[in-house]
Write an enzyme that holds these catalytic residues in place. Structure first.
Site, PDB file in Angstrom:
ATOM      1  N   GLN A  21       0.805  -1.220   0.000  1.00 18.08           N
ATOM      2  CA  GLN A  21       0.000   0.000   0.000  1.00 18.08           C
ATOM      3  C   GLN A  21       0.841   1.274   0.000  1.00 18.08           C
ATOM      4  OE1 GLN A  21      -2.658  -1.751   3.290  1.00 18.08           O
ATOM      5  NE2 GLN A  21      -4.062  -0.441   2.177  1.00 18.08           N
ATOM      6  N   ARG A  52       3.942  -0.012  12.943  1.00 24.09           N
ATOM      7  CA  ARG A  52       3.582  -1.303  12.367  1.00 24.09           C
ATOM      8  C   ARG A  52       3.700  -1.209  10.852  1.00 24.09           C
ATOM      9  NH1 ARG A  52      -2.098  -3.955  10.911  1.00 24.09           N
ATOM     10  NH2 ARG A  52      -1.186  -5.847  10.045  1.00 24.09           N
ATOM     11  N   HIS A  95       1.091  -9.271   4.493  1.00 23.03           N
ATOM     12  CA  HIS A  95      -0.064  -8.385   4.360  1.00 23.03           C
ATOM     13  C   HIS A  95      -0.501  -8.404   2.889  1.00 23.03           C
ATOM     14  CE1 HIS A  95      -2.219  -4.808   6.402  1.00 23.03           C
ATOM     15  NE2 HIS A  95      -2.793  -4.949   5.223  1.00 23.03           N
ATOM     16  N   ASN A 107      -1.831 -10.865   8.226  1.00 27.76           N
ATOM     17  CA  ASN A 107      -2.844  -9.838   8.384  1.00 27.76           C
ATOM     18  C   ASN A 107      -4.180 -10.313   7.812  1.00 27.76           C
ATOM     19  OD1 ASN A 107      -3.548  -6.890   8.939  1.00 27.76           O
ATOM     20  ND2 ASN A 107      -4.222  -7.124   6.812  1.00 27.76           N
ATOM     21  N   GLU A 108      -5.176 -10.426   8.673  1.00 29.53           N
ATOM     22  CA  GLU A 108      -6.567 -10.609   8.252  1.00 29.53           C
ATOM     23  C   GLU A 108      -6.811 -11.795   7.319  1.00 29.53           C
ATOM     24  OE1 GLU A 108      -8.139  -6.900   6.788  1.00 29.53           O
ATOM     25  OE2 GLU A 108      -7.919  -5.955   8.735  1.00 29.53           O
ATOM     26  N   ASN A 164      -7.896  -6.281  14.331  1.00 26.61           N
ATOM     27  CA  ASN A 164      -8.165  -5.175  13.413  1.00 26.61           C
ATOM     28  C   ASN A 164      -9.667  -4.979  13.380  1.00 26.61           C
ATOM     29  OD1 ASN A 164      -5.466  -5.258  12.761  1.00 26.61           O
ATOM     30  ND2 ASN A 164      -5.747  -5.888  10.631  1.00 26.61           N
ATOM     31  N   TYR A 185     -13.035  -2.049  12.568  1.00 29.37           N
ATOM     32  CA  TYR A 185     -13.416  -0.756  12.003  1.00 29.37           C
ATOM     33  C   TYR A 185     -14.821  -0.308  12.354  1.00 29.37           C
ATOM     34  CZ  TYR A 185      -9.101  -0.716   9.334  1.00 29.37           C
ATOM     35  OH  TYR A 185      -7.773  -0.673   8.988  1.00 29.37           O
ATOM     36  N   GLU A 189      -5.148  -2.472  14.036  1.00 26.82           N
ATOM     37  CA  GLU A 189      -5.732  -1.545  13.057  1.00 26.82           C
ATOM     38  C   GLU A 189      -7.077  -1.066  13.555  1.00 26.82           C
ATOM     39  OE1 GLU A 189      -6.247  -2.763   8.928  1.00 26.82           O
ATOM     40  OE2 GLU A 189      -4.235  -3.609   8.925  1.00 26.82           O
ATOM     41  N   TRP A 228      -5.127   2.946  11.834  1.00 27.18           N
ATOM     42  CA  TRP A 228      -4.879   2.775  10.406  1.00 27.18           C
ATOM     43  C   TRP A 228      -5.377   4.026   9.721  1.00 27.18           C
ATOM     44  CZ3 TRP A 228      -2.300  -0.744   7.530  1.00 27.18           C
ATOM     45  CH2 TRP A 228      -2.421  -0.605   6.136  1.00 27.18           C
ATOM     46  N   GLU A 250      -5.507   1.940  -1.411  1.00 21.82           N
ATOM     47  CA  GLU A 250      -6.549   1.258  -0.643  1.00 21.82           C
ATOM     48  C   GLU A 250      -7.140   0.108  -1.474  1.00 21.82           C
ATOM     49  OE1 GLU A 250      -7.399   0.986   2.416  1.00 21.82           O
ATOM     50  OE2 GLU A 250      -9.302  -0.026   2.102  1.00 21.82           O
ATOM     51  N   TRP A 251      -6.278  -0.797  -1.891  1.00 23.88           N
ATOM     52  CA  TRP A 251      -6.667  -2.053  -2.557  1.00 23.88           C
ATOM     53  C   TRP A 251      -7.653  -1.796  -3.700  1.00 23.88           C
ATOM     54  CZ3 TRP A 251      -2.840  -4.881  -1.085  1.00 23.88           C
ATOM     55  CH2 TRP A 251      -2.360  -4.812   0.225  1.00 23.88           C
TER      56      TRP A 251
HETATM   57  C1  PNW Z   1      -7.931  -3.703   6.262  1.00 20.84           C
HETATM   58  N1  PNW Z   1     -14.089  -5.013   4.673  1.00 20.84           N
HETATM   59  O1  PNW Z   1      -8.659  -4.237   5.204  1.00 20.84           O
HETATM   60  C2  PNW Z   1      -6.487  -3.905   5.841  1.00 20.84           C
HETATM   61  O2  PNW Z   1      -5.704  -4.605   6.765  1.00 20.84           O
HETATM   62  C3  PNW Z   1      -5.808  -2.681   5.357  1.00 20.84           C
HETATM   63  O3  PNW Z   1      -4.768  -3.044   4.499  1.00 20.84           O
HETATM   64  C4  PNW Z   1      -6.816  -1.745   4.726  1.00 20.84           C
HETATM   65  O4  PNW Z   1      -6.232  -0.654   4.094  1.00 20.84           O
HETATM   66  C5  PNW Z   1      -7.762  -1.306   5.820  1.00 20.84           C
HETATM   67  O5  PNW Z   1      -8.349  -2.410   6.483  1.00 20.84           O
HETATM   68  C6  PNW Z   1      -8.877  -0.362   5.362  1.00 20.84           C
HETATM   69  O6  PNW Z   1      -9.738  -1.020   4.460  1.00 20.84           O
HETATM   70  C7  PNW Z   1     -10.015  -4.383   5.152  1.00 20.84           C
HETATM   71  O7  PNW Z   1     -14.559  -5.025   3.512  1.00 20.84           O
HETATM   72  C8  PNW Z   1     -10.580  -4.382   3.882  1.00 20.84           C
HETATM   73  O8  PNW Z   1     -14.813  -5.196   5.687  1.00 20.84           O
HETATM   74  C9  PNW Z   1     -11.929  -4.592   3.731  1.00 20.84           C
HETATM   75  C10 PNW Z   1     -12.712  -4.807   4.841  1.00 20.84           C
HETATM   76  C11 PNW Z   1     -12.153  -4.801   6.114  1.00 20.84           C
HETATM   77  C12 PNW Z   1     -10.793  -4.587   6.260  1.00 20.84           C
END
Ligand code: PNW
Length: 512
Positions: A23, A80, A126, A172-173, A312, A314, A378, A428, A435-436
């Site tokens: 990223q 990190r 990651h 990671n995840e 992690n 959100y 995160e 984060w 952002e992917w």
């Molecule tokens: C995480 N969802 O990804 C990643 O660890 C990071 O690399 C990323 O930039 C960050 O969160 C913000 O998106 C996610 O769809 C991607 O629920 C998608 C999801 C959750 C986490």
């Protein structure tokens, strides 16, 4: 002293910002780096929202010293970041050559962090799987090959960096790796049963196979670390899982049960085997023979294979029983309460709303269920339409400040009132970055990156967090935060002049 009621986080509480190699690094074609699965995937039409890829990103492979100077200026205790497997072993495999330039890059970064009093917190994987392994045997779909290759890659990293790195995250995840990469097909390698999306893939089986390989690769790398490195190096190693709080939509018992089903599929899938020694019952019932089984020998390695709970998180989802989404455990997610109001403030991405109580409830749930110290690795927010705003306005990231006000107060409440053992917190992200599948349109940074100039500008949220941690961690006589170094100090530890320092100053807007 001792019977005073604590009002702050303990002085050894770790905080800092997080990033990931693909990223931020860019420079995908230099110093012997091999391709990762994100290189080509992000270049395929339609895979990223803005059609952009990771070739430049935040240019941090070249600008790492400026990034470091900014971390120092922020006064973080830890940073990190992740290591790109294909920089270290360009073709990825256990018999493939190690790339000294790759080792050198991370080695210098680690040295420089430590010289500045910043603890490196290192993720081994990651999401940037070496493309060669995907082509050679299907990557995460081939358990027997990938476990051995991942363990060898881990060994190379422990040998090269473990004298200085004391905090390791294996993966990671895993949920995102498996479901988004092999189920929904929205992340590399983009496999899915949806033939509009992918010519190959089977969303009914592959995610569960990939997840199983990720668990085993993690577990065997931890076994290696514990057997051959831990006594000499003395570090900790664990995995970090994504998972958002699941709240029943209402009191209907079916919806209460649905919320637990959602947690089983999102979190229990990985956390139950790793901390409790088995897949969740509800997953076994639902997936039957599509869920791979562990052998007895494997289970011994898997159970107890993480020194802590890496978390992690959100958002919070309101959960209702039903729907056809197996990846959510046949639970429907919404942010709209029964009375029609929104749960919280909407972020730029559809899946994210701000709801701090959910963060606190998740911390309690994980603490009660797994009884492991928690490292929040995160947590963050993308302000709606931030990317369309002029920089001066984007820097006033009110919704992100609100988000972090909520989560930091939930964090301290969880520690001091709920008794949850939380050891670290990493917002984060350090920088806006790739952002992917969203490309550069969604910004998660506490630091604004102007992609035209690669200049970094601290947002209000960075200032809020820096101050919050300064005010809310117990200090010794010696304050944990430091004065920003001078340019000559930075030059001294790296032994070479600051390259790429363009214009008046790369970093603007933060008062020391
Ligand atoms: C995480 N969802 O990804 C990643 O660890 C990071 O690399 C990323 O930039 C960050 O969160 C913000 O998106 C996610 O769809 C991607 O629920 C998608 C999801 C959750 C986490």
């Amino acid at each position: 002293m001792s019977n005073e009621v604590a009002s702050k986080l303990p002085k050894d509480f770790i905080w800092g910002f997080a990033t990931a190699s693909f990223q931020i690094e860019g420079s995908t074609n230099v110093d012997g780096r091999g391709k990762s699965i994100w290189d080509d995937f992000s270049k395929q039409p339609g895979k990223t929202l803005d059609g952009r890829d990771g070739d430049i990103a935040t240019d941090s492979y070249r600008l790492w010293k400026e990034d470091l100077a900014l971390l120092v200026q922020y006064g973080v205790k830890s940073y990190r970041f992740s290591i790109a497997w294909s920089r270290v072993i360009p073709l990825g495999g256990r018999n493939d050559p190690v790339n000294p330039k790759g080792i050198e890059f991370y080695s210098k970064l680690i040295d420089a962090l430590i010289e500045n009093g910043i603890t490196p917190f290192v993720t081994l994987y990651h999401w940037d799987l070496p493309q060669a392994l995907h082509e050679r045997y299907g990557g995460w779909l081939n358990k027997d090959e990938i476990v051995q290759d991942y363990v060898r890659y881990s060994r190379v990293c422990f040998e090269a960096f473990g004298d200085r790195v004391k905090h390791w995250l294996t993966m990671n995840e895993p949920w995102c790796i498996s479901i988004l990469g092999y189920g929904r097909g929205v992340f590399a390698p983009g496999r899915s049963s949806d033939r509009d999306r992918s010519p190959e893939g089977d969303s009914s089986t592959e995610p569960w196979i990939a997840g199983h390989s990720v668990i085993l690769s993690h577990a065997y790398a931890v076994k290696l670390y514990r057997e051959e490195f831990k006594s000499a190096q003395g570090g900790q190693i664990g995995i970090t899982l994504n998972g958002d709080w699941a709240m029943p939509y209402d009191d209907n018992p079916q919806n209460v049960e649905a919320a637990q089903h959602a947690l089983d599929f999102a979190i229990g899938w990985f956390a139950d085997p790793i901390y409790l020694g088995h897949y969740p019952e509800y997953m076994k019932q639902t997936l039957r023979d599509r869920l791979p089984e562990f052998t007895q020998e494997e289970l011994i390695v898997v159970k107890g294979s993480s020194d802590f709970y890496g978390m992690n998180t959100y958002t919070t989802n309101l959960c209702r029983a039903g729907g056809d989404d197996e990846f959510q455990g046949f639970t429907e997610y919404t942010f709209i309460r029964p009375d029609g109001t929104q749960l919280g403030t909407q972020a730029h991405c559809a899946w994210l709303q701000d709801y701090p109580q959910g963060f606190r409830d998740l911390l309690s749930y994980l603490w009660k269920r797994y009884r492991m110290p928690i490292y929040v690795t995160e947590n963050g927010f993308a302000v709606k339409d931030e990317n369309s705003k002029p920089i001066e306005q984007a820097l006033l990231d009110h919704d992100r400040v609100q988000y972090f006000k909520g989560t930091t107060s939930a964090l301290i409440g969880a520690v001091l009132e709920d008794g949850v053992d939380i050891r670290a917190y990493f917002p984060w992200s350090f920088l806006d970055n790739f952002e992917w599948a969203d490309g550069y349109t969604t910004r998660f940074g506490v630091t604004y990156v102007d992609y035209e100039t690669q200049k970094r500008y601290p947002k209000e949220s960075a200032k809020f967090l820096v101050k919050w941690f300064k005010d809310n961690i117990e200090s010794d006589e010696q304050p944990y935060y430091q004065q920003p170094p001078t340019v000559s100090q930075i030059n001294n530890f790296s032994g070479s002049p600051l390259d790429n320092l363009s214009g008046p100053a790369m970093i603007q807007g933060l008062k020391a």
